[in-house]
Write a protein that holds these residues in place. Structure first.
Motif, PDB file in Angstrom:
ATOM      1  N   GLY A  11      34.018  -5.956 -12.341  1.00  0.00           N
ATOM      2  CA  GLY A  11      34.653  -7.263 -12.344  1.00  0.00           C
ATOM      3  C   GLY A  11      35.221  -7.707 -11.018  1.00  0.00           C
ATOM      4  O   GLY A  11      35.852  -8.775 -10.937  1.00  0.00           O
ATOM      5  N   LEU A  12      35.010  -6.923  -9.950  1.00  0.00           N
ATOM      6  CA  LEU A  12      35.513  -7.337  -8.647  1.00  0.00           C
ATOM      7  C   LEU A  12      34.671  -8.493  -8.118  1.00  0.00           C
ATOM      8  O   LEU A  12      33.451  -8.385  -7.992  1.00  0.00           O
ATOM      9  CB  LEU A  12      35.471  -6.170  -7.659  1.00  0.00           C
ATOM     10  N   ALA A  13      35.329  -9.600  -7.782  1.00  0.00           N
ATOM     11  CA  ALA A  13      34.621 -10.803  -7.328  1.00  0.00           C
ATOM     12  C   ALA A  13      34.362 -10.710  -5.835  1.00  0.00           C
ATOM     13  O   ALA A  13      35.113 -11.254  -5.013  1.00  0.00           O
ATOM     14  CB  ALA A  13      35.436 -12.046  -7.659  1.00  0.00           C
ATOM     15  N   ALA A  14      33.319  -9.983  -5.471  1.00  0.00           N
ATOM     16  CA  ALA A  14      32.964  -9.814  -4.067  1.00  0.00           C
ATOM     17  C   ALA A  14      31.488  -9.469  -3.983  1.00  0.00           C
ATOM     18  O   ALA A  14      30.941  -8.783  -4.857  1.00  0.00           O
ATOM     19  CB  ALA A  14      33.808  -8.726  -3.421  1.00  0.00           C
ATOM     20  N   ASP A  15      30.846  -9.936  -2.920  1.00  0.00           N
ATOM     21  CA  ASP A  15      29.428  -9.646  -2.704  1.00  0.00           C
ATOM     22  C   ASP A  15      29.262  -8.168  -2.371  1.00  0.00           C
ATOM     23  O   ASP A  15      29.831  -7.675  -1.390  1.00  0.00           O
ATOM     24  CB  ASP A  15      28.895 -10.521  -1.573  1.00  0.00           C
ATOM     25  N   GLU A  16      28.475  -7.455  -3.172  1.00  0.00           N
ATOM     26  CA  GLU A  16      28.348  -6.014  -2.989  1.00  0.00           C
ATOM     27  C   GLU A  16      27.683  -5.663  -1.666  1.00  0.00           C
ATOM     28  O   GLU A  16      28.053  -4.687  -1.005  1.00  0.00           O
ATOM     29  CB  GLU A  16      27.562  -5.411  -4.152  1.00  0.00           C
ATOM     30  N   ALA A  17      26.711  -6.459  -1.243  1.00  0.00           N
ATOM     31  CA  ALA A  17      26.046  -6.172   0.028  1.00  0.00           C
ATOM     32  C   ALA A  17      27.028  -6.294   1.187  1.00  0.00           C
ATOM     33  O   ALA A  17      27.015  -5.490   2.128  1.00  0.00           O
ATOM     34  CB  ALA A  17      24.858  -7.107   0.221  1.00  0.00           C
ATOM     35  N   LEU A  18      27.884  -7.300   1.124  1.00  0.00           N
ATOM     36  CA  LEU A  18      28.867  -7.477   2.192  1.00  0.00           C
ATOM     37  C   LEU A  18      29.868  -6.326   2.202  1.00  0.00           C
ATOM     38  O   LEU A  18      30.255  -5.830   3.270  1.00  0.00           O
ATOM     39  CB  LEU A  18      29.584  -8.813   2.020  1.00  0.00           C
ATOM     40  N   LEU A  19      30.325  -5.896   1.023  1.00  0.00           N
ATOM     41  CA  LEU A  19      31.200  -4.730   0.970  1.00  0.00           C
ATOM     42  C   LEU A  19      30.529  -3.519   1.621  1.00  0.00           C
ATOM     43  O   LEU A  19      31.161  -2.766   2.368  1.00  0.00           O
ATOM     44  CB  LEU A  19      31.565  -4.403  -0.472  1.00  0.00           C
ATOM     45  N   PRO A  75      40.014  -1.357  -7.459  1.00  0.00           N
ATOM     46  CA  PRO A  75      40.006  -1.310  -8.922  1.00  0.00           C
ATOM     47  C   PRO A  75      39.543  -2.592  -9.587  1.00  0.00           C
ATOM     48  O   PRO A  75      39.099  -2.556 -10.739  1.00  0.00           O
ATOM     49  CB  PRO A  75      41.465  -1.024  -9.269  1.00  0.00           C
ATOM     50  N   GLY A  76      39.648  -3.736  -8.873  1.00  0.00           N
ATOM     51  CA  GLY A  76      39.331  -4.996  -9.520  1.00  0.00           C
ATOM     52  C   GLY A  76      40.378  -5.362 -10.552  1.00  0.00           C
ATOM     53  O   GLY A  76      41.464  -4.766 -10.608  1.00  0.00           O
ATOM     54  N   PRO A  77      40.071  -6.316 -11.413  1.00  0.00           N
ATOM     55  CA  PRO A  77      41.083  -6.815 -12.346  1.00  0.00           C
ATOM     56  C   PRO A  77      41.170  -6.072 -13.676  1.00  0.00           C
ATOM     57  O   PRO A  77      42.033  -6.386 -14.492  1.00  0.00           O
ATOM     58  CB  PRO A  77      40.617  -8.254 -12.588  1.00  0.00           C
ATOM     59  N   GLY A  78      40.306  -5.098 -13.898  1.00  0.00           N
ATOM     60  CA  GLY A  78      40.176  -4.522 -15.230  1.00  0.00           C
ATOM     61  C   GLY A  78      40.969  -3.251 -15.471  1.00  0.00           C
ATOM     62  O   GLY A  78      42.016  -2.995 -14.864  1.00  0.00           O
ATOM     63  N   GLU A  79      40.418  -2.404 -16.349  1.00  0.00           N
ATOM     64  CA  GLU A  79      41.151  -1.244 -16.856  1.00  0.00           C
ATOM     65  C   GLU A  79      41.355  -0.147 -15.821  1.00  0.00           C
ATOM     66  O   GLU A  79      42.179   0.757 -16.031  1.00  0.00           O
ATOM     67  CB  GLU A  79      40.424  -0.672 -18.080  1.00  0.00           C
ATOM     68  N   LEU A  80      40.667  -0.195 -14.698  1.00  0.00           N
ATOM     69  CA  LEU A  80      40.902   0.815 -13.667  1.00  0.00           C
ATOM     70  C   LEU A  80      42.335   0.752 -13.125  1.00  0.00           C
ATOM     71  O   LEU A  80      42.842   1.732 -12.579  1.00  0.00           O
ATOM     72  CB  LEU A  80      39.908   0.655 -12.511  1.00  0.00           C
ATOM     73  N   ARG A  81      42.971  -0.374 -13.300  1.00  0.00           N
ATOM     74  CA  ARG A  81      44.341  -0.519 -12.796  1.00  0.00           C
ATOM     75  C   ARG A  81      45.304   0.409 -13.533  1.00  0.00           C
ATOM     76  O   ARG A  81      46.382   0.735 -13.008  1.00  0.00           O
ATOM     77  CB  ARG A  81      44.808  -1.969 -12.889  1.00  0.00           C
ATOM     78  N   THR A  82      44.918   0.831 -14.730  1.00  0.00           N
ATOM     79  CA  THR A  82      45.780   1.758 -15.475  1.00  0.00           C
ATOM     80  C   THR A  82      45.837   3.125 -14.802  1.00  0.00           C
ATOM     81  O   THR A  82      46.715   3.928 -15.125  1.00  0.00           O
ATOM     82  CB  THR A  82      45.275   1.922 -16.912  1.00  0.00           C
ATOM     83  N   LEU A  83      44.910   3.401 -13.878  1.00  0.00           N
ATOM     84  CA  LEU A  83      44.871   4.693 -13.192  1.00  0.00           C
ATOM     85  C   LEU A  83      45.751   4.732 -11.952  1.00  0.00           C
ATOM     86  O   LEU A  83      45.964   5.801 -11.380  1.00  0.00           O
ATOM     87  CB  LEU A  83      43.433   5.023 -12.762  1.00  0.00           C
ATOM     88  N   MET A  84      46.276   3.593 -11.520  1.00  0.00           N
ATOM     89  CA  MET A  84      46.899   3.536 -10.200  1.00  0.00           C
ATOM     90  C   MET A  84      48.139   4.413 -10.088  1.00  0.00           C
ATOM     91  O   MET A  84      48.468   4.896  -9.007  1.00  0.00           O
ATOM     92  CB  MET A  84      47.196   2.089  -9.821  1.00  0.00           C
ATOM     93  N   ALA A  85      48.827   4.640 -11.182  1.00  0.00           N
ATOM     94  CA  ALA A  85      50.001   5.518 -11.170  1.00  0.00           C
ATOM     95  C   ALA A  85      49.665   6.943 -11.591  1.00  0.00           C
ATOM     96  O   ALA A  85      50.552   7.792 -11.693  1.00  0.00           O
ATOM     97  CB  ALA A  85      51.092   4.950 -12.068  1.00  0.00           C
ATOM     98  N   GLU A  86      48.389   7.232 -11.816  1.00  0.00           N
ATOM     99  CA  GLU A  86      47.964   8.556 -12.263  1.00  0.00           C
ATOM    100  C   GLU A  86      47.675   9.443 -11.058  1.00  0.00           C
ATOM    101  O   GLU A  86      47.075   8.986 -10.079  1.00  0.00           O
ATOM    102  CB  GLU A  86      46.704   8.410 -13.132  1.00  0.00           C
ATOM    103  N   PRO A  87      48.077  10.708 -11.083  1.00  0.00           N
ATOM    104  CA  PRO A  87      47.850  11.591  -9.922  1.00  0.00           C
ATOM    105  C   PRO A  87      46.386  11.984  -9.779  1.00  0.00           C
ATOM    106  O   PRO A  87      45.907  12.923 -10.416  1.00  0.00           O
ATOM    107  CB  PRO A  87      48.738  12.803 -10.224  1.00  0.00           C
ATOM    108  N   LEU A  88      45.679  11.282  -8.910  1.00  0.00           N
ATOM    109  CA  LEU A  88      44.265  11.542  -8.672  1.00  0.00           C
ATOM    110  C   LEU A  88      44.023  12.160  -7.305  1.00  0.00           C
ATOM    111  O   LEU A  88      42.878  12.260  -6.865  1.00  0.00           O
ATOM    112  CB  LEU A  88      43.470  10.229  -8.771  1.00  0.00           C
TER     113      LEU A  88
END
Length: 477
Positions: A11-19, A75-88
């Motif tokens: 869900g990240l609104a960015a051109d993948e080739a440019l990234l 992470p984009g706008p979705g469920e990956l944001r739930t990981l941001m406080a998790e020790p990875l």
């Protein structure tokens, strides 16, 4: 396995080739192998990061960080944001939009609000954390009140030195040919090999010595032992803690001269201390200890908090049991940080040298000319007094009179004013007029203007920085 893994959330609104193009350029510049790849969900992220940081979540992450691999997650706008406080592990989280107040795990960092260009800074920061040992030390309770302390290794310690002419600048890419990175599932087409030489799994990518302490760990403050400085900000414990496991006298050549770095970004919270990390590495290699200072920015906390934090952060150096020669102390700030550095010197920070790197040194004209799209008034909380009612003018005059370096001369501290000739013309003007005014007021000032843009003055690969580093070494000899 690659040295750098960049994970793109759904869900990240960015051109993948440019990234991919942005990441690839950084891989090559830094001399690392890298892969940028999409991830499906939180479990996918956990699996990939645990392969790189097997101690994550089990108390081993900091130890593995010193010989691990860099991970950047968008992470984009979705469920990956739930990981941001998790020790990875030592993950660098990147939001391409502004996202104030995001909480991340203790050994992770969060960059935000810099658009797609933020990917460049995130990759640089992630690699820097692996390559260059340092310790994070809080000087107050807020999450933005800390500094990163870097000490020269035994091979670099002693009197500050210049990098030999023709030597590779710190952070420059090696000159070998490119090497391919092993493909990872989901890798974006055309992205993968950045750099220059293969790094065996588990090795530190740069060949730097192993850290003498945990990267990014904080020195604990003993209960009931915290000191409170004159600026109302809690400082480090009075029982001075050893830093990076090295005590004074244990480094070749004795205590090192110290450079405090103050980042810029027009006093806005989307810019942070990572801007100065390339200089941290370069100065440490030259034999300096470096204190890379973070502080609360005025867009979220007000001007008084910012100035108090810079003063308290510098005062905290006196409480560290580390091989620091505070008789040879310099403060150097970039852009808005140049203003803060000279303000701190004028306020009596006790430095031998104050350095402005493309600093905003005339706040009165800075506001009138709308530099940084109104950054001066936004930071100080008040415009210049030209169009203010009579009752408000005294407040504006007081605030600008205390904050603007040009108004504060003479500051009675030796100064080095550095300016790239290709920078914003208003900043060139401010630098020239400030240096002239300070010299006329009796200050000892060196003005250094050379070819370069706004960021050349904090790029170790440029001639203007090489000249600056030599001048700092001479001043602190």
């Amino acid at each position: 396995m690659s040295d750098v893994l960049v994970l793109i959330g759904p869900g990240l609104a960015a051109d993948e080739a440019l990234l991919g193009e942005i990441a690839e350029r950084e891989f090559v510049s830094l001399g690392v192998r890298g892969v940028i790849t999409r991830v499906r969900d939180p479990d996918d992220v956990r699996a990939r990061t645990r392969r790189r940081h097997p101690g994550s979540g089990g108390g081993q992450g900091e130890r593995h960080n010193s010989a691990g691999h860099a991970v950047v997650i968008l992470p984009g706008p979705g469920e990956l944001r739930t990981l941001m406080a998790e020790p990875l592990g030592p993950v660098t989280w990147l939001d391409i939009w502004r996202a104030d107040g995001v909480e991340v795990a203790e050994d992770a960092t969060h960059l935000h609000g810099r658009g797609l260009a933020g990917l460049r800074w995130a990759v640089r920061h992630a690699v820097h954390r692996i390559r260059h040992p340092h310790v994070r030390i809080p000087y107050g309770p807020h999450r933005d009140q800390w500094g990163h302390l870097y000490l020269p290794s035994a091979r670099d310690a002693g009197p500050a030195r210049a990098v030999p002419e023709g030597g590779a600048p710190s952070g420059a890419a090696p000159k070998d040919g490119p090497a391919s990175a092993a493909a990872e599932p989901g890798a974006l087409s055309g992205v993968g090999a950045g750099s220059t030489r293969a790094v065996p799994e588990g090795d530190v990518p740069s060949g730097d010595p192993s850290p003498a302490g945990d990267v990014g760990s904080a020195i604990p403050v003993a209960e009931g032992d915290a000191a409170s400085g004159e600026h109302g900000v809690p400082l480090l414990p009075r029982r001075r803690a050893a830093v990076l496991g090295v005590r004074a006298g244990e480094v070749a050549g004795g205590p090192s001269p110290v450079v405090v770095l103050v980042h810029g970004g027009y006093w806005r919270s989307v810019w942070a201390a990572d801007l100065m990390e390339a200089l941290c590495a370069d100065l440490t290699a030259r034999g300096f200890a470096v204190w890379n200072l973070e502080y609360r920015r005025p867009d979220l906390h007000g001007w008084d908090a910012t100035t108090a934090d810079v003063a308290a952060g510098m005062e905290a150096l006196t409480r560290l049991d580390a091989p620091l020669d505070l008789g040879r102390l310099a403060v150097a700030g970039h852009s808005a940080g140049g203003q803060l550095a000279l303000r701190a010197a004028a306020d009596g920070a006790g430095v031998a040298l104050a350095v402005s790197l493309a600093g905003v040194l005339d706040l009165v004209e800075g506001d009138r000319r709308w530099v940084g799209t109104g950054a001066v008034a936004a930071a100080l909380g008040v415009t210049t007094w030209d169009d203010l009612p009579e009752r408000e003018r005294s407040t504006a005059e007081r605030v600008y009179g205390g904050a603007s370096p040009l108004v504060r001369v003479p500051i009675k501290v030796r100064q080095l004013i550095v300016q790239g000739s290709g920078d914003d013309l208003d900043l060139v003007d401010f630098g020239r007029r400030y240096a002239r005014a300070a010299a006329n007021a009796g200050d000892e000032v060196t003005y250094l203007e050379m070819v370069g843009d706004h960021f050349a003055v904090i790029d170790p690969r440029t001639p203007i920085w090489e000249a600056t580093a030599h001048a700092i070494a001479e001043a602190l000899h």
